[in-house]
Design an enzyme around this catalytic site. Structure first.
Site, mmCIF file in Angstrom:
data_model
loop_
_atom_site.group_PDB
_atom_site.id
_atom_site.type_symbol
_atom_site.label_atom_id
_atom_site.label_comp_id
_atom_site.label_asym_id
_atom_site.label_seq_id
_atom_site.Cartn_x
_atom_site.Cartn_y
_atom_site.Cartn_z
ATOM 1 N N GLY B 468 -62.136 73.959 -14.986
ATOM 2 C CA GLY B 468 -60.698 74.418 -15.103
ATOM 3 C C GLY B 468 -59.675 73.481 -14.894
ATOM 4 N N ARG B 610 -53.914 55.776 -11.509
ATOM 5 C CA ARG B 610 -53.398 56.278 -12.678
ATOM 6 C C ARG B 610 -53.728 57.677 -12.879
ATOM 7 N NH1 ARG B 610 -52.986 52.935 -16.954
ATOM 8 N NH2 ARG B 610 -54.167 51.455 -16.543
ATOM 9 N N THR B 616 -52.460 68.047 -16.609
ATOM 10 C CA THR B 616 -53.626 68.748 -16.221
ATOM 11 C C THR B 616 -53.715 68.077 -14.667
ATOM 12 O OG1 THR B 616 -54.889 66.756 -16.945
ATOM 13 C CG2 THR B 616 -54.918 68.808 -18.109
ATOM 14 N N GLY B 684 -59.253 60.490 -8.011
ATOM 15 C CA GLY B 684 -59.186 61.935 -8.128
ATOM 16 C C GLY B 684 -57.873 62.581 -7.575
ATOM 17 N N VAL B 685 -57.554 63.759 -7.902
ATOM 18 C CA VAL B 685 -56.259 64.317 -7.262
ATOM 19 C C VAL B 685 -56.397 65.899 -6.960
ATOM 20 C CG1 VAL B 685 -55.127 64.890 -9.427
ATOM 21 C CG2 VAL B 685 -53.774 64.078 -7.601
ATOM 22 N N GLY B 686 -57.402 66.325 -7.380
ATOM 23 C CA GLY B 686 -57.874 67.725 -7.460
ATOM 24 C C GLY B 686 -57.789 68.093 -6.091
ATOM 25 N N GLU B 687 -58.267 67.581 -5.250
ATOM 26 C CA GLU B 687 -58.277 67.936 -3.613
ATOM 27 C C GLU B 687 -57.234 67.565 -2.850
ATOM 28 O OE1 GLU B 687 -63.149 68.660 -3.645
ATOM 29 O OE2 GLU B 687 -62.408 66.809 -2.507
#
Lengths: 316, 726
Positions: B468, B610, B616, B684-687
């Site tokens: 997702g 970056r 997203t 990463g940036v999702g957490e």
């Protein structure tokens, strides 16, 4: 879900007669609660009597100046009705505070009154529950149980579940009357005050309905006016049952009515507490919640109820 | 491709596709309901029958008897497999509790049987007919506070720097408080689901919902003792995981056993209560944090000790994860304890460690700022560090925490806030503002891919998953950029064990690792194409390859060209501390009478290298912020300490934030590049989006009310008695 037989009766009286006659029969209206409970085998009807389409879906005016709400009127239709919004705004506010738009579109007036508790132990068939399996015990009252959401007054050593409805709390404040048809085709009226039973030793018996008896209408007396507010307190802003809810009707002279949700096995109101309204929230709650027996986890509901009413009295 | 030194310059410096906002390419499939999720593989397994699980009804103990006769004879039932009929299965990677087999019950709702029937309703009804008798285990002490008291001060510290005792003795100000975070359930939309074809008892195909194809692949082989070559795993669409689907779980195991027993493919989804008690969750934590600071506002000592629970052998939750590295300070002592408890298994959930650690540490920082009379933004700025404070020879690869705080303060109008707690009102609502720092490690993992040029079309094959998050899209962007092609000419084939092994999705390592893997594969493809054309050097641009006298469209290359490579991470990265940083600002309203708390405004500023796709990435961050609202205000796995299970095991009683809880959210990405992190200079940036959010809300509640609450979630029952009288 257990296998069941299904029928659609011709009229309300036939529905009641069949419900009394067929073993393990249960009425189906909106199904928003019953179907969930059947999937979990908390409800295991052998026979389902579908009362949809019996014409009980209108709101009509009564001779005494009130409204007569068909049992199949949906929560959405009821809360949006112009007469309800104008003359019984408390009811609109309470209904809109409950569930979600999708559920309110399906849920019915009579079904809402009959919805069952959301106690987590009632919902888990591995756990003892006197309401689900009479005599099995109450897990919510055992050592270490999770009871934050549960009742503080009107409860018993057999059960501390609450009635989850918002609509019923407003109807209680509005002195609604439940109209029924019995299996013998007689009609009967039950004041909402007497409709829900306290658990005592028989928490499985939740209403004054006799076997097979079908709610046909809920009648509201003539409008009582005043400022009508419903404050539902919950951890998240939507789609949660009340920790405490307060229905308030307040007249210009300071008199009025107060009913509570989220604290008891039925909408909680008393004339003596109403009489204390001119004396403020503390005075009302010291009467209304006199004799409360909270658990350690839900004792905050006593304070919360009082402070919620205090906020409403200041506003109105 | 080995990543052996920081990036100097590469093709991403002049990126045309990477870094640009792009709608997710799998979006239309999802919004039209045509993306094939694991339980809906009618395309691949149209004859699959329905499996339904039965979970144990006690907290822990032993099964003494099972009778499945009635279930076997129930309408439509094709097979029933009970745990007593199966030898205890081997445990797959990071499985702590056994997924099936044998008579031992380690936790509530551990799977004890599976029923296969012609319809879902028949399988479910039959499962309820199985009789199980138990011998309950001895009552267990499930009091984490008591456990913390027992373990506090024991064991060697995980990190010990300088003379902590002296720092606290000499400090101008000291904070010393206890903090509590509750157990949290991942509560992703799609429950754990699998369709499995093991009908012949030989080769096995697993269509599942899993974040890590290769780990899953290995674990299935281990669990059933069969050769990995005989198993294929596919997980092309995942309806959320948040760490819950990192490992093999009972859905796939039961579907496999059901399939073998019934001789047909079987699909099975865990009912929601089993998501709560059968699978994993984030452990509750008890944390004691002590901070020491001088009059200049500089931290001189940080002392963080925490405890979490798990079944024996598990890792629990390490709430001290950020403490060794996040803030400056010459002395520190850090220790995490994992206490054995017979409860459902605890394991990774989004930002494992930092999420619950920052819930506490960032309140403590707020408390110290107040003691020092400093602005909490300024206090954090003063305590920034550009080196790992526990190992000062190690610099951060790229850290812009101060800029996050400063940019955020400006954008949020922080200087205009009311600074005296309880001093701002809007009708019945007390208004408060809170800030918290955000830190999450920047892990990378080896990641492979295959790039195939076929008739002007680029096909990328990798076992990378998209849970997702947007992996399909950012990998297509990366491939298009590297090959100088249009994204529309890239076809992504993902999440299949037949494809090269990738990083998978977890720990916010997925995006930086898998884009690097795709880059490596595409660079290998470029080399191969150039070689085929006899070119020493070639440029790939506008769908053409040029070099020497050659200038041709990639679509003119008739032969299929294929190359496979993987990114491998060089040791040089060990010379750096790599992390992602952020600052969260919130405005909250607390009802002065009822204590109901609602968030009114949120801002996150993120420093994560970056940003490969701002659309997203933003979705990831605002999703994290939503999860942070739930963590702060309502999410709490309610432990029944007498019965040893989580009682609120559905989405009505375990309250995640709903739409009405979420206000305007703003996200600012700093324009940073981390040349040490990856070839794309990305992290990463999702957490990161979750880290610190709950503490910012808690600090806002304090600012609104003057009441400090250190126990999450911040429900009114914890502080209504401390609110001003009415």
């Amino acid at each position: 879900m257990r296998a069941f037989s299904y029928e659609k009766p011709a009229d309300p009286a036939a529905a009641a007669a069949r419900a009394a006659e067929v073993e393990g029969a249960k009425f189906l209206a909106g199904g928003t609660n019953l179907l969930d409970l059947m999937k979990l085998e908390i409800e295991t009807p052998l026979h389902v009597i579908d009362v949809n389409g019996l014409g009980l879906d209108e709101i009509t005016e009564t001779e005494e100046g009130g409204l007569r709400i068909g049992t199949l009127v949906t929560n959405t239709a009821l809360s949006a009705d112009a007469r309800i919004r104008r003359d019984y705004p408390l009811l609109t506010r309470a209904i809109a505070a409950g569930a979600t738009g999708q559920l309110r579109n399906k849920a019915t007036t009579g079904g809402n009154l009959l919805q069952r508790t959301r106690c987590p132990y009632f919902y888990d068939t591995n756990q003892p529950c006197n309401k689900r399996v009479p005599g099995s015990g109450c897990a919510a009252l055992s050592e270490g149980a999770f009871s934050r959401q549960l009742g503080v007054i009107g409860t018993s050593d057999a059960c501390i579940a609450t009635h989850p409805s918002d609509m019923a709390v407003a109807m209680r404040a509005l002195d609604a009357v439940v109209e029924t048809v019995t299996p013998t085709g007689m009609t009967r009226e039950i004041p909402l005050e007497e409709f829900h039973l306290l658990p005592g030793d028989t928490p499985e018996q939740e209403t004054a309905l006799m076997p097979g008896e079908l709610i046909t209408h809920v009648r509201l007396p003539a409008p009582v006016g005043g400022v009508q507010e419903y404050h539902k307190v919950r951890d998240r802003a939507s789609y949660a049952f009340a920790l405490v809810s307060v229905a308030l009707i307040r007249q210009a002279d300071g008199s009025g009515r107060v009913a509570l949700g989220g604290v008891a096995p039925k909408p909680w109101r008393s004339d003596a507490a109403d009489a204390e309204l001119p004396n403020g929230a503390s005075a009302v709650m010291s009467v209304l919640l006199d004799g409360a027996r909270p658990t350690e986890e839900n004792a905050f509901k006593i304070t919360l109820a009082e402070r919620t009413l205090a906020a409403m009295l200041k506003e109105s | 491709m080995e990543f052996t030194k920081p990036v100097e310059s590469n093709l991403f410096d002049n990126a045309k596709v990477v870094g640009k906002p792009m709608q997710r390419i799998d979006g239309p499939l999802k919004v039209t309901g045509t993306a094939p999720y694991a339980y809906e593989r009618n395309d691949a397994a149209p004859d699959a029958l329905y499996g339904y699980p039965l979970g144990a009804g006690i907290g822990h103990g032993r099964i003494t008897r099972m009778d499945a006769e009635a279930a076997r004879n129930a309408p439509g039932v094709r097979a029933v497999v009970t745990t007593l009929e199966i030898d205890p299965l081997e445990k797959g990677m990071n499985n702590v509790a056994r997924l099936f087999g044998g008579d031992e019950v380690q936790h509530y709702h551990q799977a004890v049987a599976v029923v296969v029937a012609d319809t879902f309703e028949q399988a479910r009804a039959a499962s309820a007919l199985i009789e199980v008798e138990y011998e309950e285990g001895a009552p267990a002490d499930l009091d984490l506070d008591a456990a913390f008291e027992r373990v506090q001060g024991t064991g060697e510290p995980d990190t010990l720097v300088g003379d902590v005792d002296a720092a606290f003795r000499d400090a101008a100000q000291v904070v010393d408080q206890m903090y509590h975070t509750p157990g949290e359930s991942h509560t992703m939309m799609e429950p754990h689901s699998s369709t499995v074809d093991w009908s012949g008892g030989e080769d096995m195909t697993v269509w599942t919902s899993n974040q890590m194809i290769n780990w899953n692949h290995q674990s299935i082989a281990t669990t059933f003792g069969i050769d990995q070559e005989r198993i294929r795993v596919e997980s092309p669409y995942v309806g959320g995981g948040f760490g819950s689907k990192l490992w093999l779980r009972a859905d796939a195991v039961l579907a496999a056993l059901g399939s073998r027993a019934a001789g047909v493919p079987v699909k099975l989804a865990l009912p929601r209560p089993m998501v709560m008690n059968n699978t994993t969750h984030r452990s509750a934590t008890v944390q004691r944090i002590r901070l020491a600071a001088g009059t200049d506002g500089k931290l001189t000592g940080i002392w963080h000790e925490a405890a979490a629970y798990c079944l024996p052998g598990g890792r629990g939750e390490n709430a001290t994860a950020q403490t060794p590295v996040f803030y400056a300070g010459e002395t520190r002592r850090v220790k995490n304890h994992v206490v054995d408890m017979p409860l459902p298994e605890t394991a990774d959930m989004r930002a494992p460690g930092e999420a619950s650690g920052l819930m506490a540490l960032e309140i403590a920082m707020d408390e110290m700022a107040e003691k020092l009379g400093m602005d909490p933004v300024q206090f954090r700025i003063v305590n920034d560090t550009q080196v790992n404070p526990s190992d000062p020879d190690i610099p951060f690869s790229d850290r812009h925490f101060v800029e996050c705080l400063e940019r955020g303060a400006e954008a949020f109008n922080w200087s205009q806030r009311n600074t005296s707690p309880g001093g701002q009102r809007d009708g019945d609502w007390l208004i408060g503002h809170g800030v918290a720092g955000a830190y999450r490690g920047a892990l990378v993992m080896p990641s492979g891919a295959r790039a195939i040029l076929d008739g002007g079309k680029l096909i990328i094959e990798t076992d990378m998953t998209d849970i997702g998050t947007g992996s399909y899209t950012i990998l297509a962007q990366t491939a298009a950029e590297t090959m100088g092609m249009d994204v529309a000419d890239v076809e992504m084939r993902m999440a299949n064990s037949a494809y090269p092994v990738s990083s998978g999705s977890g720990g916010q390592f997925g995006a930086p690792s898998s884009t690097s893997g795709v880059y490596a594969a595409c660079m290998a493809l470029r080399e191969k194409i150039a070689g085929n054309l006899g070119l020493d050097e070639a440029e790939f641009n506008g769908g053409r390859v040029t070099g020497g006298d050659t200038d041709m469209a990639l679509s003119e290359i008739n032969e299929e060209v294929s190359a496979e490579d993987a990114i491998q991470w060089g040791d040089f990265q060990k010379g750096y501390a790599m992390g992602t940083f952020g600052a969260h600002f919130v405005e909250v309203g607390v009802h002065a009478y009822t204590g109901e708390t609602r968030v009114r405004r949120m801002l996150a500023v993120c420093d994560a290298g970056r940003i490969i796709n701002p659309i997203t990435a933003r979705s990831q961050v605002i999703g994290g912020m939503v999860m942070g609202v739930g963590a702060a205000l309502s999410e709490d796995m309610a432990l029944d300490t007498g019965r040893g299970f989580f009682a609120n095991h559905d989405m009505a009683n375990y309250e995640v934030a709903v739409h009405a809880d979420i206000p305007e959210q703003e996200v600012i990405f700093l324009d940073t590049l981390d040349a040490v992190a990856t070839p794309l200079k990305a992290k990463g940036v999702g957490e990161l989006g979750l880290c610190g959010v709950a503490a910012a809300i808690a600090n806002g509640v304090y600012n609104a009310t003057g009441v400090r609450v250190r126990d999450y979630p911040l429900t009114m029952d914890k502080f209504i008695d401390r609110l001003p009288a009415v």
